[in-house]
Write an enzyme that holds these catalytic residues in place. Structure first.
Site, PDB file in Angstrom:
ATOM      1  N   LYS A   9      64.356  24.481   6.988  1.00 40.74           N
ATOM      2  CA  LYS A   9      64.085  24.033   8.358  1.00 40.74           C
ATOM      3  C   LYS A   9      64.894  24.828   9.409  1.00 40.74           C
ATOM      4  CE  LYS A   9      62.752  19.324   6.940  1.00 40.74           C
ATOM      5  NZ  LYS A   9      62.959  17.860   7.168  1.00 40.74           N
ATOM      6  N   TYR A  49      52.990  17.337   9.240  1.00 37.12           N
ATOM      7  CA  TYR A  49      53.647  16.038   9.051  1.00 37.12           C
ATOM      8  C   TYR A  49      52.755  14.880   9.533  1.00 37.12           C
ATOM      9  CZ  TYR A  49      58.391  17.555   7.605  1.00 37.12           C
ATOM     10  OH  TYR A  49      59.490  18.033   6.921  1.00 37.12           O
ATOM     11  N   PHE A  57      59.988   8.545  15.018  1.00 39.72           N
ATOM     12  CA  PHE A  57      60.671   9.843  15.101  1.00 39.72           C
ATOM     13  C   PHE A  57      59.701  11.029  15.079  1.00 39.72           C
ATOM     14  CE2 PHE A  57      60.747   8.442  10.626  1.00 39.72           C
ATOM     15  CZ  PHE A  57      60.094   9.491  10.004  1.00 39.72           C
ATOM     16  N   ARG A  85      63.425  17.804  -5.306  1.00 33.99           N
ATOM     17  CA  ARG A  85      63.910  16.644  -4.542  1.00 33.99           C
ATOM     18  C   ARG A  85      65.360  16.317  -4.940  1.00 33.99           C
ATOM     19  NH1 ARG A  85      60.603  14.639  -0.429  1.00 33.99           N
ATOM     20  NH2 ARG A  85      61.587  12.620  -0.743  1.00 33.99           N
ATOM     21  N   THR A  91      67.318  12.039   2.076  1.00 34.29           N
ATOM     22  CA  THR A  91      66.904  12.401   3.436  1.00 34.29           C
ATOM     23  C   THR A  91      68.080  12.382   4.405  1.00 34.29           C
ATOM     24  OG1 THR A  91      64.785  11.337   2.946  1.00 34.29           O
ATOM     25  CG2 THR A  91      65.231  11.858   5.260  1.00 34.29           C
ATOM     26  N   ARG A 102      71.368  18.933   1.039  1.00 34.44           N
ATOM     27  CA  ARG A 102      71.586  18.121   2.239  1.00 34.44           C
ATOM     28  C   ARG A 102      73.024  17.656   2.361  1.00 34.44           C
ATOM     29  NH1 ARG A 102      65.688  15.141   1.884  1.00 34.44           N
ATOM     30  NH2 ARG A 102      64.598  16.441   3.403  1.00 34.44           N
ATOM     31  N   ASN A 112      67.833  18.052   8.701  1.00 37.78           N
ATOM     32  CA  ASN A 112      68.350  17.943   7.336  1.00 37.78           C
ATOM     33  C   ASN A 112      67.992  19.126   6.438  1.00 37.78           C
ATOM     34  OD1 ASN A 112      65.681  17.333   7.014  1.00 37.78           O
ATOM     35  ND2 ASN A 112      65.981  15.283   6.176  1.00 37.78           N
ATOM     36  N   HIS A 115      62.698  20.691   3.532  1.00 40.60           N
ATOM     37  CA  HIS A 115      61.593  19.789   3.203  1.00 40.60           C
ATOM     38  C   HIS A 115      61.155  20.088   1.779  1.00 40.60           C
ATOM     39  CE1 HIS A 115      57.594  17.928   3.082  1.00 40.60           C
ATOM     40  NE2 HIS A 115      57.198  19.055   2.530  1.00 40.60           N
ATOM     41  N   GLU A 126      50.017  20.869   0.536  1.00 45.85           N
ATOM     42  CA  GLU A 126      50.994  21.582   1.373  1.00 45.85           C
ATOM     43  C   GLU A 126      51.060  23.065   1.020  1.00 45.85           C
ATOM     44  OE1 GLU A 126      53.855  17.678   2.183  1.00 45.85           O
ATOM     45  OE2 GLU A 126      54.689  19.412   1.127  1.00 45.85           O
TER      46      GLU A 126
HETATM   47  P1  ATP Z   1      60.802  15.861   3.952  1.00 45.13           P
HETATM   48  O1  ATP Z   1      59.423  15.237   4.005  1.00 45.13           O
HETATM   49  O2  ATP Z   1      61.122  16.697   5.188  1.00 45.13           O
HETATM   50  O3  ATP Z   1      61.042  16.596   2.670  1.00 45.13           O
HETATM   51  P2  ATP Z   1      61.896  13.356   3.118  1.00 45.13           P
HETATM   52  O4  ATP Z   1      60.690  13.287   2.241  1.00 45.13           O
HETATM   53  O5  ATP Z   1      63.233  13.252   2.492  1.00 45.13           O
HETATM   54  O6  ATP Z   1      61.885  14.704   3.956  1.00 45.13           O
HETATM   55  P3  ATP Z   1      60.501  11.668   4.992  1.00 45.13           P
HETATM   56  O7  ATP Z   1      60.632  10.199   4.990  1.00 45.13           O
HETATM   57  O8  ATP Z   1      59.256  12.284   4.433  1.00 45.13           O
HETATM   58  O9  ATP Z   1      61.799  12.273   4.272  1.00 45.13           O
HETATM   59  O10 ATP Z   1      60.709  12.148   6.495  1.00 45.13           O
HETATM   60  C1  ATP Z   1      60.281  13.437   6.910  1.00 45.13           C
HETATM   61  C2  ATP Z   1      61.321  14.039   7.797  1.00 45.13           C
HETATM   62  O11 ATP Z   1      61.340  13.325   9.025  1.00 45.13           O
HETATM   63  C3  ATP Z   1      62.770  13.980   7.308  1.00 45.13           C
HETATM   64  O12 ATP Z   1      63.112  15.007   6.423  1.00 45.13           O
HETATM   65  C4  ATP Z   1      63.538  14.089   8.601  1.00 45.13           C
HETATM   66  O13 ATP Z   1      63.621  15.462   9.024  1.00 45.13           O
HETATM   67  C5  ATP Z   1      62.662  13.322   9.562  1.00 45.13           C
HETATM   68  N1  ATP Z   1      63.126  11.939   9.680  1.00 45.13           N
HETATM   69  C6  ATP Z   1      62.988  10.954   8.762  1.00 45.13           C
HETATM   70  N2  ATP Z   1      63.554   9.809   9.194  1.00 45.13           N
HETATM   71  C7  ATP Z   1      64.053  10.085  10.424  1.00 45.13           C
HETATM   72  C8  ATP Z   1      64.756   9.339  11.406  1.00 45.13           C
HETATM   73  N3  ATP Z   1      65.050   8.053  11.217  1.00 45.13           N
HETATM   74  N4  ATP Z   1      65.114   9.963  12.553  1.00 45.13           N
HETATM   75  C9  ATP Z   1      64.809  11.269  12.768  1.00 45.13           C
HETATM   76  N5  ATP Z   1      64.138  12.033  11.884  1.00 45.13           N
HETATM   77  C10 ATP Z   1      63.778  11.457  10.733  1.00 45.13           C
HETATM   78 MG    MG Z   2      58.696  13.619   2.926  1.00 44.34          MG
END
Ligand code: ATP
Ligand code: MG
Length: 137
Positions: A9, A49, A57, A85, A91, A102, A112, A115, A126
């Site tokens: 990212k 996304y 968010f 993962r 996350t 992370r 973070n 992805h 994807e």
């Molecule tokens: P990713 O999909 O990016 O691999 P993830 O699967 O761990 O991450 P998701 O729940 O899919 O987490 O959320 C997607 C992304 O949205 C997160 O990686 C983060 O960048 C952002 N995100 C998630 N929760 C929050 C939050 N509470 N505030 C701000 N950004 C958030």
């Molecule tokens: Mg995700």
């Protein structure tokens, strides 16, 4: 053999962490079989996304993902989706296990650093979003 889509990212590319993050993948036995550096538009980030469209968010997330270059990549290996993962960590970096990407590099739950696809169906979709089959070797 399984494949997953990974994105380094903008917070991580800005801090020149691509190599250190790739080393974590390779040390875990994941092979980088496709990789390119691109700058997403906010619309593209929103399309990617789309599952999070109703989340509070979403605007912050898509703005962040379009704020600088990203490195999109395909990782390959046994159980690549789950392994990636695991290497990424939780996350929220405050909850990420020691040694994970992370835990070491992420700045906040939003910024973070990486992805990773979360299931076989999302991984296939994807990967196809960013790469032609001939680009994956
Ligand atoms: P990713 O999909 O990016 O691999 P993830 O699967 O761990 O991450 P998701 O729940 O899919 O987490 O959320 C997607 C992304 O949205 C997160 O990686 C983060 O960048 C952002 N995100 C998630 N929760 C929050 C939050 N509470 N505030 C701000 N950004 C958030
Ligand atoms: Mg995700």
């Amino acid at each position: 053999i399984e494949r997953t889509l990974s994105i380094i990212k903008p917070d991580a590319t800005a801090r020149n962490l691509t190599g250190r993050i790739n080393a974590k993948f390779e040390e875990a036995g994941l092979r980088i079989v496709a990789q390119k550096r691109i700058h997403l538009t906010k619309d593209q980030a929103g399309e990617f996304y789309a599952v999070h469209r109703e989340r509070p968010f979403f605007d912050e997330l898509t703005g962040f993902m379009a704020s600088g270059p990203v490195v999109v990549q395909v990782l390959e290996g046994e159980g690549a989706i789950a392994k990636n993962r695991e290497v990424m960590g939780a996350t929220n970096p405050a909850e990420a296990a020691p040694g994970t990407i992370r835990a070491e590099f992420a700045q906040s739950v939003g910024e973070n650093s990486v992805h990773g696809s979360d299931a076989a169906e999302t991984a296939a979709a994807e990967i196809a979003y960013f790469f032609a089959g001939t680009e994956i070797v």
